[in-house]
Write a protein that holds these residues in place. Structure first.
Motif, PDB file in Angstrom:
ATOM      1  N   TYR A  95       0.836  -1.206   0.000  1.00 41.46           N
ATOM      2  CA  TYR A  95       0.000   0.000   0.000  1.00 41.46           C
ATOM      3  C   TYR A  95       0.872   1.260   0.000  1.00 41.46           C
ATOM      4  O   TYR A  95       0.630   2.197  -0.751  1.00 41.46           O
ATOM      5  N   GLU A  96       1.900   1.252   0.825  1.00 41.54           N
ATOM      6  CA  GLU A  96       2.813   2.399   0.925  1.00 41.54           C
ATOM      7  C   GLU A  96       3.541   2.653  -0.396  1.00 41.54           C
ATOM      8  O   GLU A  96       3.717   3.790  -0.815  1.00 41.54           O
ATOM      9  N   ILE A  97       3.934   1.579  -1.066  1.00 47.25           N
ATOM     10  CA  ILE A  97       4.678   1.699  -2.326  1.00 47.25           C
ATOM     11  C   ILE A  97       3.766   2.151  -3.458  1.00 47.25           C
ATOM     12  O   ILE A  97       4.101   3.061  -4.211  1.00 47.25           O
ATOM     13  N   ASP A  98       2.609   1.479  -3.604  1.00 46.35           N
ATOM     14  CA  ASP A  98       1.702   1.807  -4.704  1.00 46.35           C
ATOM     15  C   ASP A  98       0.310   1.250  -4.406  1.00 46.35           C
ATOM     16  O   ASP A  98      -0.018   0.133  -4.809  1.00 46.35           O
ATOM     17  N   LYS A  99      -0.497   2.056  -3.737  1.00 51.71           N
ATOM     18  CA  LYS A  99      -1.821   1.575  -3.334  1.00 51.71           C
ATOM     19  C   LYS A  99      -2.733   1.287  -4.529  1.00 51.71           C
ATOM     20  O   LYS A  99      -3.702   0.552  -4.403  1.00 51.71           O
ATOM     21  N   MET A 100      -2.398   1.818  -5.702  1.00 48.88           N
ATOM     22  CA  MET A 100      -3.221   1.594  -6.895  1.00 48.88           C
ATOM     23  C   MET A 100      -2.737   0.418  -7.743  1.00 48.88           C
ATOM     24  O   MET A 100      -3.331   0.112  -8.777  1.00 48.88           O
ATOM     25  N   TYR A 101      -1.674  -0.258  -7.321  1.00 48.72           N
ATOM     26  CA  TYR A 101      -1.183  -1.425  -8.059  1.00 48.72           C
ATOM     27  C   TYR A 101      -2.318  -2.446  -8.196  1.00 48.72           C
ATOM     28  O   TYR A 101      -3.085  -2.660  -7.258  1.00 48.72           O
ATOM     29  N   ASP A 102      -2.407  -3.085  -9.326  1.00 50.10           N
ATOM     30  CA  ASP A 102      -3.423  -4.109  -9.591  1.00 50.10           C
ATOM     31  C   ASP A 102      -4.835  -3.569  -9.312  1.00 50.10           C
ATOM     32  O   ASP A 102      -5.642  -4.192  -8.616  1.00 50.10           O
ATOM     33  N   ILE A 103      -5.103  -2.404  -9.868  1.00 55.46           N
ATOM     34  CA  ILE A 103      -6.405  -1.726  -9.755  1.00 55.46           C
ATOM     35  C   ILE A 103      -6.820  -1.563  -8.288  1.00 55.46           C
ATOM     36  O   ILE A 103      -7.919  -1.918  -7.881  1.00 55.46           O
ATOM     37  N   GLY A 104      -5.896  -1.056  -7.484  1.00 55.80           N
ATOM     38  CA  GLY A 104      -6.199  -0.812  -6.070  1.00 55.80           C
ATOM     39  C   GLY A 104      -6.104  -2.055  -5.205  1.00 55.80           C
ATOM     40  O   GLY A 104      -6.647  -2.097  -4.099  1.00 55.80           O
ATOM     41  N   GLY A 105      -5.401  -3.062  -5.685  1.00 57.24           N
ATOM     42  CA  GLY A 105      -5.274  -4.324  -4.968  1.00 57.24           C
ATOM     43  C   GLY A 105      -4.809  -4.210  -3.526  1.00 57.24           C
ATOM     44  O   GLY A 105      -5.384  -4.858  -2.649  1.00 57.24           O
TER      45      GLY A 105
END
Length: 174
Positions: free
Chosen positions: A137-147
Motif C-alpha cells: 500500500y505504501e509503495i503503490d496503493k493503486m497497483y493491480d487496480i487498487g489491490g
C-alpha cells in the motif's frame, strides 16, 4: 557493426510463461508454473521471475478456490506456501518494489484459505501478512487496480474476533 541476438520464446521461459499466464485460462496458468520455476532456476536473483512465479502459484490456487474445484483446500495450502517463498525472495531482492510484498500477502491469504485462518494465525502469519499488505500500500496503493487497498480491507474483515476490525476494513474497502 551492430549485432543483435534474438532469443526465441522457447529459449526464454519467462516470456513463454507470461504468454501462457496472460491467457488467464486454468490450464495455461498451470502450464506457466514450471516455466516460471525454470526462469527462477536459470536466474535465481531475478526479481521478476520470483514475483511472477509467486503470482502464478497463487492465482492458480485462488482460481481453484473461487470455483470450488475438487481438492482446492489442499491446493491452496500447498501452492500458497510455495508462492509465499517465491514472494519472500522477491521482497528480499527488491524491497522497494510492490509486487513481492503484494503477492506475499495474497499468497499467505491463499495458504490460510487452505489450512484455516486460525491455523495460519497460530503459525504467526498475521504479522508478516499485515506488514506485506501495508508495505505494498505504501509503495503503490493503486497497483493491480487498487489491490493493496482491497487486500488490507479484506484482511481486517476476514480475521476472527478479537483481531477483526470492521472500521479499518471499511476504511480501505471504501
Amino acid at each position: 557493426l551492430l549485432c543483435f541476438h534474438f532469443v526465441s520464446m522457447a529459449e526464454d521461459p519467462l516470456a513463454e510463461a507470461d504468454a501462457l499466464f496472460n491467457t488467464r485460462e486454468l490450464d495455461s496458468m498451470l502450464a506457466s508454473i514450471p516455466l516460471y520455476v525454470k526462469a527462477v532456476e536459470a536466474v535465481p536473483e531475478s526479481y521478476e521471475a520470483n514475483w511472477k512465479c509467486a503470482r502464478a502459484y497463487r492465482e492458480y490456487a485462488d482460481y481453484n478456490l473461487e470455483h470450488e474445484l475438487e481438492g482446492w483446500k489442499d491446493l491452496c495450502k500447498e501452492y500458497g506456501k510455495i508462492a509465499m517463498e517465491y514472494a519472500k525472495k522477491a521482497k528480499k531482492l527488491e524491497p522497494e518494489k510492490v509486487e513481492g510484498h503484494y503477492y506475499y500477502g495474497l499468497s499467505a491469504a491463499t495458504y490460510s484459505d487452505g489450512v484455516s485462518i486460525l491455523k495460519a494465525l497460530k503459525e504467526g502469519l498475521k504479522g508478516s501478512t499485515q506488514d506485506a499488505f501495508y508495505k505494498a500500500y505504501e509503495i503503490d496503493k493503486m497497483y493491480d487496480i487498487g489491490g493493496p487497498m482491497l487486500a488490507i480491507g479484506r484482511f481486517w474483515h476476514q480475521l476472527p474476533i478479537p483481531f477483526r476490525n470492521k472500521r479499518r476494513a471499511e476504511k480501505y474497502l471504501e
